[in-house]
Design a protein around this motif. Sequence first.
Motif, short mmCIF file in Angstrom:
data_model
loop_
_atom_site.label_atom_id
_atom_site.label_comp_id
_atom_site.label_asym_id
_atom_site.label_seq_id
_atom_site.Cartn_x
_atom_site.Cartn_y
_atom_site.Cartn_z
N THR A 99 0.80 -1.23 0.00
CA THR A 99 0.00 0.00 0.00
C THR A 99 0.84 1.27 0.00
O THR A 99 0.28 2.37 0.05
N SER A 100 2.15 1.15 -0.08
CA SER A 100 2.96 2.36 -0.23
C SER A 100 2.65 2.97 -1.59
O SER A 100 2.16 2.29 -2.49
N ARG A 101 2.93 4.25 -1.72
CA ARG A 101 2.63 4.93 -2.99
C ARG A 101 3.23 4.18 -4.17
O ARG A 101 2.54 3.87 -5.14
N LEU B 101 1.40 1.71 -7.09
CA LEU B 101 1.47 2.08 -8.51
C LEU B 101 2.19 1.02 -9.33
O LEU B 101 1.79 0.72 -10.47
N LEU B 102 3.23 0.40 -8.77
CA LEU B 102 3.93 -0.66 -9.50
C LEU B 102 3.05 -1.88 -9.70
O LEU B 102 3.02 -2.45 -10.79
N LEU B 103 2.35 -2.28 -8.65
CA LEU B 103 1.49 -3.46 -8.78
C LEU B 103 0.41 -3.24 -9.83
O LEU B 103 0.13 -4.13 -10.64
N VAL B 104 -0.17 -2.05 -9.86
CA VAL B 104 -1.21 -1.75 -10.84
C VAL B 104 -0.60 -1.65 -12.24
O VAL B 104 -1.15 -2.18 -13.21
N ALA B 105 0.56 -1.01 -12.36
CA ALA B 105 1.21 -0.88 -13.66
C ALA B 105 1.57 -2.23 -14.25
O ALA B 105 1.38 -2.48 -15.44
N GLY C 40 -2.33 -7.41 -6.98
CA GLY C 40 -2.44 -6.29 -7.91
C GLY C 40 -3.89 -6.01 -8.30
O GLY C 40 -4.31 -4.85 -8.39
N GLN C 41 -4.66 -7.06 -8.51
CA GLN C 41 -6.07 -6.89 -8.86
C GLN C 41 -6.85 -6.27 -7.70
O GLN C 41 -7.73 -5.43 -7.90
N LYS C 42 -6.53 -6.67 -6.49
CA LYS C 42 -7.20 -6.09 -5.32
C LYS C 42 -6.85 -4.61 -5.17
O LYS C 42 -7.71 -3.78 -4.91
N LEU D 265 -9.14 -0.92 -5.49
CA LEU D 265 -9.08 0.23 -4.60
C LEU D 265 -8.76 1.51 -5.38
O LEU D 265 -9.41 2.54 -5.18
N VAL D 266 -7.80 1.44 -6.28
CA VAL D 266 -7.43 2.59 -7.10
C VAL D 266 -8.64 3.04 -7.94
O VAL D 266 -8.93 4.24 -8.03
#
Length: 144
Positions: free
Chosen positions: A39-41, A45-49, A109-111, A115-116
């Motif tokens: 959940t760090s910034r 962002l990396l997991l989603v990317a 990443g999907q979870k 949230l994003v």
Amino acid sequence: METNNPTIQAPTGDTLGQHFWGNVFSDQCPSRDILNHVTSRWGTLLLVALLDGTFRFSELRRKINGVSEKMLAQTLQTLEQDGFVERIDYQRVPPHVEYRLTPLGQTVGQKIASLVQWIEQNMPAIQSAKSKTSTSKAISHKQK
């Protein structure tokens, strides 16, 4: 042994016993470290990317605007150590390294992406609440 864990409903409707869960509310539980990494910034962002596929370091840096080279490298290394990211080194000159999510990384990443997406969809309401809070604080400060 009693913990302070809430009872959590499994997707099937079954109640999962507390013995299946760490105790994220305890300062001694290692799940806090993982929660922080995910959940760090930059972790978020990396997991989603990386849900979009496999990327080279420079591609990730361009994709995630504002991340420094140092933070990107540290975050990738941390997520790799946690088992969420796989580093693929093609052992050639010049160096060619790529990153992709592991199956575990795909799941988290999907979870995180959900949230994003929720945050982005609710930005008008969030901004409105922030504006009301700022206005209220400004009025309160002037009255003092």
